[in-house]
Design an enzyme around this catalytic site. Structure first.
Site, PDB file in Angstrom:
ATOM      1  N   HIS A  33      18.836  52.167  14.812  1.00 14.13           N
ATOM      2  CA  HIS A  33      19.693  52.446  13.655  1.00 14.13           C
ATOM      3  C   HIS A  33      20.991  53.148  14.056  1.00 14.13           C
ATOM      4  CE1 HIS A  33      16.096  52.162  10.615  1.00 14.13           C
ATOM      5  NE2 HIS A  33      16.574  50.995  10.960  1.00 14.13           N
ATOM      6  N   CYS A  73      40.804  58.340  11.492  1.00  9.69           N
ATOM      7  CA  CYS A  73      41.124  57.717  12.774  1.00  9.69           C
ATOM      8  C   CYS A  73      42.374  58.367  13.375  1.00  9.69           C
ATOM      9  CB  CYS A  73      41.342  56.226  12.541  1.00  9.69           C
ATOM     10  SG  CYS A  73      41.889  55.358  14.001  1.00  9.69           S
ATOM     11  N   ARG A 120      25.357  66.836   7.033  1.00  5.89           N
ATOM     12  CA  ARG A 120      24.199  66.295   7.749  1.00  5.89           C
ATOM     13  C   ARG A 120      24.488  66.230   9.253  1.00  5.89           C
ATOM     14  NH1 ARG A 120      19.722  63.493   7.958  1.00  5.89           N
ATOM     15  NH2 ARG A 120      19.765  61.370   8.751  1.00  5.89           N
ATOM     16  N   GLY A 151       5.568  59.450  13.090  1.00  2.00           N
ATOM     17  CA  GLY A 151       6.462  59.962  12.051  1.00  2.00           C
ATOM     18  C   GLY A 151       7.324  58.905  11.396  1.00  2.00           C
TER      19      GLY A 151
HETATM   20  P1  NAD Z   1      10.611  58.105   6.354  1.00  2.00           P
HETATM   21  O1  NAD Z   1      11.152  59.331   5.699  1.00  2.00           O
HETATM   22  O2  NAD Z   1      10.469  56.891   5.513  1.00  2.00           O
HETATM   23  O3  NAD Z   1       9.152  58.428   6.928  1.00  2.00           O
HETATM   24  C1  NAD Z   1       8.862  59.591   7.648  1.00  2.00           C
HETATM   25  C2  NAD Z   1       7.349  59.750   7.708  1.00  2.00           C
HETATM   26  O4  NAD Z   1       7.061  60.839   8.571  1.00  2.00           O
HETATM   27  C3  NAD Z   1       6.722  60.078   6.350  1.00  2.00           C
HETATM   28  O5  NAD Z   1       5.574  59.285   6.159  1.00  2.00           O
HETATM   29  C4  NAD Z   1       6.360  61.564   6.482  1.00  2.00           C
HETATM   30  O6  NAD Z   1       5.233  61.928   5.724  1.00  2.00           O
HETATM   31  C5  NAD Z   1       6.085  61.664   7.960  1.00  2.00           C
HETATM   32  N1  NAD Z   1       6.278  63.016   8.511  1.00  2.00           N
HETATM   33  C6  NAD Z   1       7.172  63.953   8.122  1.00  2.00           C
HETATM   34  N2  NAD Z   1       7.075  65.044   8.898  1.00  2.00           N
HETATM   35  C7  NAD Z   1       6.079  64.795   9.797  1.00  2.00           C
HETATM   36  C8  NAD Z   1       5.519  65.544  10.868  1.00  2.00           C
HETATM   37  N3  NAD Z   1       5.945  66.758  11.171  1.00  2.00           N
HETATM   38  N4  NAD Z   1       4.524  64.972  11.587  1.00  2.00           N
HETATM   39  C9  NAD Z   1       4.084  63.718  11.290  1.00  2.00           C
HETATM   40  N5  NAD Z   1       4.573  62.978  10.282  1.00  2.00           N
HETATM   41  C10 NAD Z   1       5.569  63.507   9.556  1.00  2.00           C
HETATM   42  O7  NAD Z   1      11.485  57.823   7.635  1.00  2.00           O
HETATM   43  P2  NAD Z   1      11.489  56.543   8.612  1.00  2.00           P
HETATM   44  O8  NAD Z   1      10.154  55.951   8.721  1.00  2.00           O
HETATM   45  O9  NAD Z   1      12.253  56.978   9.803  1.00  2.00           O
HETATM   46  O10 NAD Z   1      12.280  55.399   7.872  1.00  2.00           O
HETATM   47  C11 NAD Z   1      13.463  55.551   7.259  1.00  2.00           C
HETATM   48  C12 NAD Z   1      14.581  54.997   8.068  1.00  2.00           C
HETATM   49  O11 NAD Z   1      15.544  54.480   7.199  1.00  2.00           O
HETATM   50  C13 NAD Z   1      15.275  56.115   8.810  1.00  2.00           C
HETATM   51  O12 NAD Z   1      14.849  56.246  10.102  1.00  2.00           O
HETATM   52  C14 NAD Z   1      16.692  55.752   8.751  1.00  2.00           C
HETATM   53  O13 NAD Z   1      17.226  55.411  10.010  1.00  2.00           O
HETATM   54  C15 NAD Z   1      16.686  54.530   7.917  1.00  2.00           C
HETATM   55  N6  NAD Z   1      17.923  54.380   7.268  1.00  2.00           N
HETATM   56  C16 NAD Z   1      18.716  55.448   6.920  1.00  2.00           C
HETATM   57  C17 NAD Z   1      19.969  55.212   6.463  1.00  2.00           C
HETATM   58  C18 NAD Z   1      20.934  56.323   6.181  1.00  2.00           C
HETATM   59  O14 NAD Z   1      20.576  57.471   6.037  1.00  2.00           O
HETATM   60  N7  NAD Z   1      22.198  56.011   6.109  1.00  2.00           N
HETATM   61  C19 NAD Z   1      20.384  53.918   6.298  1.00  2.00           C
HETATM   62  C20 NAD Z   1      19.532  52.869   6.647  1.00  2.00           C
HETATM   63  C21 NAD Z   1      18.302  53.121   7.128  1.00  2.00           C
END
Ligand code: NAD
Length: 249
Positions: free
Chosen positions: A120, A154, A71, A194
């Site tokens: 985040h 580390c 990733r 988004g």
């Molecule tokens: P999400 O995947 O929940 O939502 C993304 C939204 O964007 C969806 O509704 C989708 O339909 C929409 N979308 C996708 N492509 C698009 C486009 N081209 N144009 C418009 N809309 C589009 O993501 P989020 O809201 O960012 O929330 C999830 C959060 O959880 C992440 O940001 C992340 O930081 C967090 N998180 C991740 C981890 C991890 O990976 N370790 C840990 C904790 C929290």
């Protein structure tokens, strides 16, 4: 795309300054980075309990790094897309005060945004949970390339590093979340781009704007729990909609 809704959005941005943007994974999908909760998102393939919680990391950091290493390589190779550039342009024109982002990819910065709040964390660095030594992205990427399948360690004590991103079950960085809430309260308009608005406390930011007398507009493909309270909701590509918005303004 509905031209009337774009005009309405442009009107609100002009009239309801300051405007603060809140972005989620959907702003980066057009850069080739999958989001989390879409049918094609990461959580459709990987169980977040196994790969994205702090408990999972503590129990088996090697396994979590097998998810994170490819990733990180993908995030490093990604380029900002028209949605990131449009937000940077709106900031340059004085129409967006700041971008609060849940993303860890720093594509807003690479697109030219200046005032960015990363709630985040980011992949910019990884820190040793044992001795606190930080390693920059460059050395982590080098390690990943040179030691396929092995977690980065580390340089001081050889413990497995932890990326400086917020895992589920961890507190958000205090300074960033305080700044994000202050911006949300000050906003005449919050422009959500988004984000599914499913993950708290960040999903509470637009509600903070509403409580403080501001308005919320949403650019997102698919529904969010706040659609009913948004002054305008545009459902579609963030890149296309924000580019059209910049033209309109
Ligand atoms: P999400 O995947 O929940 O939502 C993304 C939204 O964007 C969806 O509704 C989708 O339909 C929409 N979308 C996708 N492509 C698009 C486009 N081209 N144009 C418009 N809309 C589009 O993501 P989020 O809201 O960012 O929330 C999830 C959060 O959880 C992440 O940001 C992340 O930081 C967090 N998180 C991740 C981890 C991890 O990976 N370790 C840990 C904790 C929290």
């Amino acid at each position: 795309m509905d031209g009337n809704l774009i005009s309405e959005l442009a009107h609100l941005i002009r009239r309801r300054q300051p405007c603060v943007a809140l972005t989620g994974a959907g702003v980066s999908t057009e850069s080739g980075i999958p989001d989390f909760r879409s049918p094609t998102g990461l959580w459709a393939e990987f169980d977040p309990h196994e790969y994205a919680t702090i408990e999972a990391f503590r129990a088996d950091p090697e396994k979590v790094w097998r998810f994170y290493a490819p990733r990180i390589s993908m995030l490093v190779d990604a380029e900002p897309n028209p949605a990131h550039f449009a937000l940077a342009e709106l900031e340059r024109r004085g129409l967006v005060r700041a971008v609060i982002t849940q993303n860890i990819d720093f594509l807003h910065e690479r697109a030219g945004s200046r005032e960015i709040v990363e709630v985040h964390g980011s992949i910019r660095a990884s820190t040793c949970p044992h001795c606190g030594t930080a390693s920059g992205l460059g050395s982590v990427v080098k390690w990943i390339e040179e030691h396929p399948g092995e977690p980065p360690r580390c340089i001081s004590c050889a413990a497995v590093l932890k990326p400086d991103v917020v895992f589920f079950g961890e507190l958000l960085p205090e300074r960033e979340i305080d700044r994000a809430y202050a911006l949300a309260r000050s906003a005449g308009l919050m422009l959500v781009v988004g984000s599914s608005l499913e993950v708290f406390p960040v999903a509470g930011l637009p509600q903070e704007t509403l409580r403080s007398g501001g308005q919320v507009v949403i650019v997102n493909r698919g529904p969010t729990p706040l659609d009913d309270r948004a002054a305008v909701k545009l459902d579609g590509s963030a890149g296309e909609i924000l580019s059209a918005l910049v033209e309109e303004l």
